[in-house]
Design a protein around this motif. Structure first.
Motif, mmCIF file in Angstrom:
data_model
loop_
_atom_site.group_PDB
_atom_site.id
_atom_site.type_symbol
_atom_site.label_atom_id
_atom_site.label_comp_id
_atom_site.label_asym_id
_atom_site.label_seq_id
_atom_site.Cartn_x
_atom_site.Cartn_y
_atom_site.Cartn_z
ATOM 1 N N ALA A 47 1.391 4.157 9.576
ATOM 2 C CA ALA A 47 0.972 4.839 8.354
ATOM 3 C C ALA A 47 0.881 3.847 7.216
ATOM 4 O O ALA A 47 1.585 3.927 6.226
ATOM 5 N N ALA A 48 0.008 2.829 7.374
ATOM 6 C CA ALA A 48 -0.034 1.752 6.398
ATOM 7 C C ALA A 48 -1.332 1.710 5.620
ATOM 8 O O ALA A 48 -1.581 0.767 4.893
ATOM 9 N N THR A 87 0.835 -1.207 0.000
ATOM 10 C CA THR A 87 0.000 0.000 0.000
ATOM 11 C C THR A 87 0.861 1.245 0.000
ATOM 12 O O THR A 87 1.899 1.320 0.662
ATOM 13 N N ALA A 88 0.412 2.233 -0.775
ATOM 14 C CA ALA A 88 1.199 3.449 -0.973
ATOM 15 C C ALA A 88 0.292 4.662 -0.941
ATOM 16 O O ALA A 88 -0.915 4.587 -1.115
ATOM 17 N N LYS A 89 0.930 5.808 -0.711
ATOM 18 C CA LYS A 89 0.259 7.102 -0.824
ATOM 19 C C LYS A 89 1.235 8.033 -1.525
ATOM 20 O O LYS A 89 1.897 8.860 -0.898
ATOM 21 N N GLY A 90 1.381 7.860 -2.821
ATOM 22 C CA GLY A 90 2.361 8.630 -3.582
ATOM 23 C C GLY A 90 1.865 10.008 -3.936
ATOM 24 O O GLY A 90 0.680 10.338 -3.804
ATOM 25 N N GLU A 91 2.771 10.858 -4.420
ATOM 26 C CA GLU A 91 2.426 12.227 -4.777
ATOM 27 C C GLU A 91 1.382 12.264 -5.884
ATOM 28 O O GLU A 91 0.520 13.125 -5.896
ATOM 29 N N PHE A 92 1.449 11.306 -6.796
ATOM 30 C CA PHE A 92 0.498 11.331 -7.895
ATOM 31 C C PHE A 92 -0.897 10.970 -7.442
ATOM 32 O O PHE A 92 -1.862 11.217 -8.120
ATOM 33 N N SER A 142 -7.904 -15.534 8.513
ATOM 34 C CA SER A 142 -6.823 -14.789 9.153
ATOM 35 C C SER A 142 -6.077 -13.964 8.116
ATOM 36 O O SER A 142 -5.702 -14.474 7.055
ATOM 37 N N GLU A 143 -5.871 -12.690 8.434
ATOM 38 C CA GLU A 143 -5.131 -11.784 7.568
ATOM 39 C C GLU A 143 -4.156 -10.975 8.407
ATOM 40 O O GLU A 143 -4.405 -10.706 9.575
ATOM 41 N N MET A 144 -3.044 -10.601 7.789
ATOM 42 C CA MET A 144 -2.125 -9.648 8.404
ATOM 43 C C MET A 144 -2.235 -8.364 7.605
ATOM 44 O O MET A 144 -1.937 -8.331 6.411
ATOM 45 N N ASN A 145 -2.696 -7.307 8.251
ATOM 46 C CA ASN A 145 -2.880 -6.024 7.601
ATOM 47 C C ASN A 145 -2.031 -4.956 8.279
ATOM 48 O O ASN A 145 -2.060 -4.814 9.500
ATOM 49 N N GLY A 146 -1.260 -4.217 7.490
ATOM 50 C CA GLY A 146 -0.547 -3.068 8.020
ATOM 51 C C GLY A 146 0.839 -3.325 8.528
ATOM 52 O O GLY A 146 1.333 -2.584 9.378
ATOM 53 N N GLY A 147 1.513 -4.364 8.042
ATOM 54 C CA GLY A 147 2.922 -4.499 8.367
ATOM 55 C C GLY A 147 3.700 -3.318 7.806
ATOM 56 O O GLY A 147 3.352 -2.760 6.766
ATOM 57 N N VAL A 148 4.741 -2.911 8.495
ATOM 58 C CA VAL A 148 5.481 -1.709 8.102
ATOM 59 C C VAL A 148 6.269 -1.959 6.813
ATOM 60 O O VAL A 148 6.933 -2.982 6.665
ATOM 61 N N PHE A 149 6.189 -1.006 5.896
ATOM 62 C CA PHE A 149 6.960 -1.049 4.649
ATOM 63 C C PHE A 149 7.203 0.393 4.216
ATOM 64 O O PHE A 149 6.329 1.042 3.664
ATOM 65 N N ASN A 150 8.387 0.904 4.485
ATOM 66 C CA ASN A 150 8.712 2.295 4.171
ATOM 67 C C ASN A 150 9.709 2.352 3.024
ATOM 68 O O ASN A 150 10.891 2.020 3.183
ATOM 69 N N LEU A 151 9.219 2.750 1.860
ATOM 70 C CA LEU A 151 10.090 2.833 0.690
ATOM 71 C C LEU A 151 9.458 3.745 -0.351
ATOM 72 O O LEU A 151 8.267 3.626 -0.644
ATOM 73 N N LYS A 152 10.256 4.648 -0.896
ATOM 74 C CA LYS A 152 9.820 5.451 -2.040
ATOM 75 C C LYS A 152 10.274 4.726 -3.300
ATOM 76 O O LYS A 152 11.468 4.559 -3.532
ATOM 77 N N VAL A 153 9.319 4.298 -4.096
ATOM 78 C CA VAL A 153 9.613 3.534 -5.303
ATOM 79 C C VAL A 153 9.602 4.462 -6.507
ATOM 80 O O VAL A 153 8.631 5.207 -6.720
ATOM 81 N N VAL A 154 10.684 4.434 -7.283
ATOM 82 C CA VAL A 154 10.785 5.242 -8.496
ATOM 83 C C VAL A 154 11.237 4.348 -9.636
ATOM 84 O O VAL A 154 11.772 3.250 -9.427
ATOM 85 N N GLU A 155 11.034 4.803 -10.841
ATOM 86 C CA GLU A 155 11.397 4.037 -12.021
ATOM 87 C C GLU A 155 12.893 3.740 -12.029
ATOM 88 O O GLU A 155 13.723 4.582 -11.686
ATOM 89 N N HIS A 213 3.981 2.432 2.422
ATOM 90 C CA HIS A 213 3.926 2.472 3.884
ATOM 91 C C HIS A 213 3.444 1.168 4.512
ATOM 92 O O HIS A 213 3.523 1.025 5.729
ATOM 93 N N GLY A 214 2.911 0.231 3.736
ATOM 94 C CA GLY A 214 2.346 -0.950 4.379
ATOM 95 C C GLY A 214 2.323 -2.177 3.485
ATOM 96 O O GLY A 214 2.460 -2.095 2.263
ATOM 97 N N VAL A 215 2.150 -3.332 4.126
ATOM 98 C CA VAL A 215 2.019 -4.603 3.431
ATOM 99 C C VAL A 215 0.921 -5.418 4.089
ATOM 100 O O VAL A 215 0.742 -5.384 5.316
#
Length: 267
Positions: free
Chosen positions: A106-107, A74-79, A191-204, A140-142
């Motif tokens: 923030a996931a 899950t992401a919240k990118g500028e676009f 059973s689900e795992m929601n909101g594990g931390v994943f902090n990365l800005k992904v670019v081409e 921000h999340g997985v």
């Protein structure tokens, strides 16, 4: 007691959704920017193979088998933020299941990356799961769903069949050592795992390896609260060294899905 032994080396890798590429073409951001689709290898990993629980047992893990499926990033990118109700947001309801909000981290946000398929892995061996496709953005999340292992997953009868996890190891305390096996079923409602931390800005053009990592020590608590995955277990009191959630109740089924124990590590 017969501890679980040799699983065949098994991974079922599902198709990477072609639709996510379509989203990359449709989901234009400000000034017509189209977020690129970036591929990254994903591995499963156990952050540490030993810990000391609240009852003083030094727990060492030999095998940590787990069955799950469908990683979502899950992401919240500028676009997203600047373009409002983009085509990406408009069609995500049919592209990928909706991500659940995740208070405390923030996931939340839009599911803009995935690795689809069914997986059955030993976290101790850090196997590769496959290649995920992620659109450009600030991640921000997985999330992922647990599943029951199927009989077809094995070459012969195995205690892992119809379970979502089996953990094998030893516990030591005061010169006493016990082998143990923890057998974990999914919750009845799933059973689900929601909101594990994943902090990365992904670019081409980015080139990273992603590790879906489980921690035995809870990194979000101090001396108060549940510090380790095995807190509350007195290994000397287990019958034949077995803890089975079908008998002991769903505490470990719930614990395995707690987001605090899960994180995407980036290399």
């Amino acid at each position: 007691m017969k501890l679980i032994g040799n699983y065949k080396n098994y991974l079922v890798i599902g198709w990477l959704p072609v639709a996510i590429i379509m989203v990359g073409q449709l989901g234009c951001g400000p000034e017509g920017h189209e977020p690129a689709a970036v591929e990254m290898p994903v591995y499963a990993h156990l952050a540490q193979t030993s810990c000391v629980n609240d009852k003083g047992w030094e727990v060492s893990i030999e095998k940590f088998w787990i069955a799950f499926q469908d990683l979502e990033f899950t992401a919240k990118g500028e676009f997203h933020e600047e373009s409002g109700e983009s085509a990406l947001v408009a069609i995500k309801s049919w592209l990928i299941p909706t991500a659940k909000a995740h208070p405390g981290h923030a996931a939340g946000g839009d599911v803009t990356g995935s690795l689809s398929g069914e997986f059955l892995v030993d976290l101790v061996s850090s196997p590769m799961l496959g290649t995920a496709t992620l659109l450009e953005g600030d991640y921000h999340g997985v999330n992922f769903k647990f599943r029951r292992a199927k009989a077809d997953d094995f070459e012969e009868d195995d205690v892992m069949i119809d379970r979502m996890a089996v953990i094998v190891g030893t516990a030591k305390k005061d010169d006493v050592e016990h082998q143990f096996e923890i057998r974990i079923d999914p919750l009845e409602a799933g059973s689900e795992m929601n909101g594990g931390v994943f902090n990365l800005k992904v670019v081409e053009g980015q080139d990273n390896n992603l590790y879906l990592t489980m921690f035995l020590n809870n990194p979000f608590v101090g001396d108060e609260g549940q510090r380790t995955f095995f807190d509350g277990v007195d290994f000397a009191k287990l019958t034949d060294g077995i803890l089975d959630t079908r008998i002991a109740g769903p505490a470990f089924s719930k614990r395995l899905a707690v987001h605090d124990y899960w994180k995407i590590q980036v290399e």
